[in-house]
Scaffold this motif. Structure first.
Motif, PDB file in Angstrom:
ATOM      1  N   ARG A 170       0.837  -1.198   0.000  1.00  0.00           N
ATOM      2  CA  ARG A 170       0.000   0.000   0.000  1.00  0.00           C
ATOM      3  C   ARG A 170       0.874   1.251   0.000  1.00  0.00           C
ATOM      4  O   ARG A 170       0.627   2.218  -0.742  1.00  0.00           O
ATOM      5  N   ARG A 171       1.887   1.251   0.856  1.00  0.00           N
ATOM      6  CA  ARG A 171       2.779   2.415   0.915  1.00  0.00           C
ATOM      7  C   ARG A 171       3.501   2.610  -0.414  1.00  0.00           C
ATOM      8  O   ARG A 171       3.659   3.741  -0.895  1.00  0.00           O
ATOM      9  N   ARG A 172       3.923   1.488  -1.020  1.00  0.00           N
ATOM     10  CA  ARG A 172       4.681   1.596  -2.265  1.00  0.00           C
ATOM     11  C   ARG A 172       3.825   2.141  -3.401  1.00  0.00           C
ATOM     12  O   ARG A 172       4.281   2.959  -4.193  1.00  0.00           O
ATOM     13  N   THR A 173       2.600   1.685  -3.488  1.00  0.00           N
ATOM     14  CA  THR A 173       1.735   2.095  -4.602  1.00  0.00           C
ATOM     15  C   THR A 173       1.000   3.401  -4.335  1.00  0.00           C
ATOM     16  O   THR A 173       0.592   4.086  -5.278  1.00  0.00           O
ATOM     17  N   GLY A 174       0.795   3.730  -3.062  1.00  0.00           N
ATOM     18  CA  GLY A 174      -0.025   4.887  -2.725  1.00  0.00           C
ATOM     19  C   GLY A 174      -1.511   4.624  -2.826  1.00  0.00           C
ATOM     20  O   GLY A 174      -2.316   5.538  -2.634  1.00  0.00           O
ATOM     21  N   LEU A 175      -1.908   3.384  -3.102  1.00  0.00           N
ATOM     22  CA  LEU A 175      -3.326   3.051  -3.208  1.00  0.00           C
ATOM     23  C   LEU A 175      -4.003   3.190  -1.852  1.00  0.00           C
ATOM     24  O   LEU A 175      -3.519   2.683  -0.834  1.00  0.00           O
ATOM     25  N   LEU A 176      -5.131   3.901  -1.831  1.00  0.00           N
ATOM     26  CA  LEU A 176      -5.923   4.113  -0.623  1.00  0.00           C
ATOM     27  C   LEU A 176      -5.079   4.691   0.514  1.00  0.00           C
ATOM     28  O   LEU A 176      -5.243   4.335   1.687  1.00  0.00           O
ATOM     29  N   MET A 177      -4.172   5.580   0.162  1.00  0.00           N
ATOM     30  CA  MET A 177      -3.343   6.242   1.160  1.00  0.00           C
ATOM     31  C   MET A 177      -3.663   7.732   1.212  1.00  0.00           C
ATOM     32  O   MET A 177      -3.968   8.349   0.193  1.00  0.00           O
TER      33      MET A 177
END
Length: 509
Positions: free
Chosen positions: A156-163
């Motif tokens: 999640r942190r790497r992709t930025g998805l739902l962040m």
């Protein structure tokens, strides 16, 4: 100019696949082949074979239209060598090519075959995935437990998805507690998008019917997407019509509805017709637009950048012997009803029937019905593994084996799961309506009328007490077992012994 062969496998149907990026359109020859070795190393579902052959033919045609030189071998070609390596050697002789460009296959079996090739094979990493082998190894190094939840947060942190900055949207990483509602009374979604077979698909269906008609599985009606455009439409159909309620009911099961609110796009993703990024970004966009709730979108994205990537990481981290693991020493043969659905356990019969007809069952049917029964009954995990690999259209060893050997059967000794996924019949009663029409009574704990999951559950715990008795996640189960009267414990164990005896004799159960 040196000519090379560019190998494209049936689950690598992406124009961005590494081997194509490394190739020279003007000089190199793409090799694609329908070969019996790949179609029969397990008795694949006819729908899976037809899906891949049809998608391969369309993908090859698209490459030719785009200016690539393609050497495509059909299964019924009398000159077909019968294996990927044989087709590469035949292509090399025909073209004068002296080396091969390939993208790493998703099964050690094929990797080994290419490594043993008399032709030099330059194998490139399959970068269609978010996490490389090296990155997963670095994440795993030094950890006592390789829990998917921690890996998922890194993705999640790497992709930025739902962040939202460095914090998860909604203040939580995981909304799973909101995604366990029992089966609804009505389902408003009509199921995945269905496509009418075109002439290419019809020709493949006739071929598969003639060559694989005796395999487990119903070939027609056939409705799968077989090219990227159709797969994208299937994804949009799900995002628009089913994603909003996917989260609530993703674990539910209904006797009369095979798909509920599930996407049924994993076969397209695993074959290369869709990418993880476009799927996840489409789901995230639906949440951002207020068209789908966060719990549904988070649960859906977790399956893709969480479980899917984690399973691949485990498979390649653990190595080629992973499918032979058998930590619990289970050795019972796979019951015939996994192929026939001839059982009075309605949940198992319905799941097998659905698998036969659709080459699909959702994750809870796989894990908590057929997988749960196999674990409770002590079925040989390698036989269970080969069944799952054979019968589902989305099954490839890199994703199927860790799900079965690790998560479902606990045969890896706890690498994937901190405890075995076992339950009695009450879980199935809560999450489905199967029990209402079953010959067995889910309320009975022992005896001939009792649900077999009930007494097999306690017999499993009793049988493996030395291993799991001190597991903190199972302590409550063992305390409950200890509080039972001696008569109840004896009745449960005797019922389990009697049932397994009938199973071993081949009697109907």
């Amino acid at each position: 100019m040196v000519s090379r062969l560019v190998l494209i496998l049936g689950d690598q149907l992406s124009e961005e696949i590494a081997a194509l990026r490394e190739a020279d359109r003007e000089a190199d020859t793409v090799v694609m082949a329908e070969v019996m070795a790949e179609a029969s190393y397990v008795p694949h579902h006819p729908k899976k074979i037809a899906f891949l052959f049809a998608a391969m033919r369309k993908f090859a045609a698209g490459l030719e239209a785009d200016g690539w030189r393609v050497r495509y071998t059909r299964l019924d070609d009398p000159e077909n060598a019968g294996s990927i390596l044989g087709e590469l050697l035949r292509a090399a002789e025909a073209t004068g090519a002296s080396e091969v460009l390939a993208t790493e296959p998703g099964e050690f079996r094929l990797i080994a075959a290419l490594e043993d090739s008399p032709l030099p094979v330059h194998m490139f990493p399959d970068d269609r995935f978010l996490c490389s082998h090296g990155e997963f190894e670095a994440w795993a190094e030094g950890r006592k437990e390789l829990r998917m939840e921690w890996f998922y947060r890194e993705m999640r942190r790497r992709t930025g998805l739902l962040m939202e900055g460095d914090q998860p949207a909604g203040g939580k990483w995981n909304f799973d507690h909101e995604n366990r509602k029992p089966a609804p009374d009505d389902v408003e979604f009509g199921g995945p998008m269905r496509f009418t077979p075109d002439p290419v698909v019809e020709e493949v269906l006739d071929l598969v019917d003639a060559r694989f008609g005796d395999n487990f599985g119903t070939l027609r009606p056939f409705w799968f997407a077989t090219d990227r455009g159709q797969a994208r439409r299937a994804l949009s159909h799900f995002i628009r019509n089913a994603l909003p309620k996917f989260g609530d009911f993703q674990d539910a099961m209904l006797d009369g509805n095979r798909f509920l609110y599930h996407a049924v796009v994993s076969m397209y993703l695993n074959a290369g017709l869709l990418t993880w990024r476009e799927i996840c970004e489409a789901a995230e966009a639906a949440w951002q637009a207020g068209e789908a709730p966060l719990n549904a979108v988070e649960g859906f994205i977790r399956q893709i950048i969480g479980w899917r990537e984690y399973m691949r990481g485990i498979y390649f981290l653990e190595g080629p012997d992973y499918t032979k693991r058998n930590a619990l020493g289970h050795s019972r043969s796979l019951p015939a009803f996994y192929w026939t659905a001839d059982t009075d356990m309605r949940c198992v019969a319905r799941t097998v029937e659905q698998t036969r007809d659709e080459a699909y069952a959702h994750h809870i049917q796989r894990l908590m019905v057929t997988g749960n029964f196999a674990l409770l009954a002590g079925i040989d995990p390698h036989e269970v593994h080969e069944w799952y690999l054979a019968v589902y259209a989305d099954a490839y060893e890199w994703v199927e084996a860790p799900n079965v050997i690790g998560m479902s059967q606990f045969a890896d000794g706890g690498i994937v799961g901190s405890k075995p996924y076992v339950s009695g019949g009450n879980y199935i009663r809560k999450m489905s309506d199967y029990c209402t029409s079953c010959r067995y009574d889910v309320g009975e704990k022992s005896g001939e009328k009792a649900c077999p999951f009930n007494y097999l559950y306690w017999a499993f715990l009793h049988r493996h007490r030395d291993r799991f008795g001190k597991n903190p996640r199972m302590a409550q189960m063992y305390r409950t077992w200890a509080r039972m009267s001696e008569d109840k414990r004896t009745a449960a164990l005797q019922s389990a012994d009697a049932f397994l005896g009938r199973l071993d004799r081949g009697a109907r159960v």
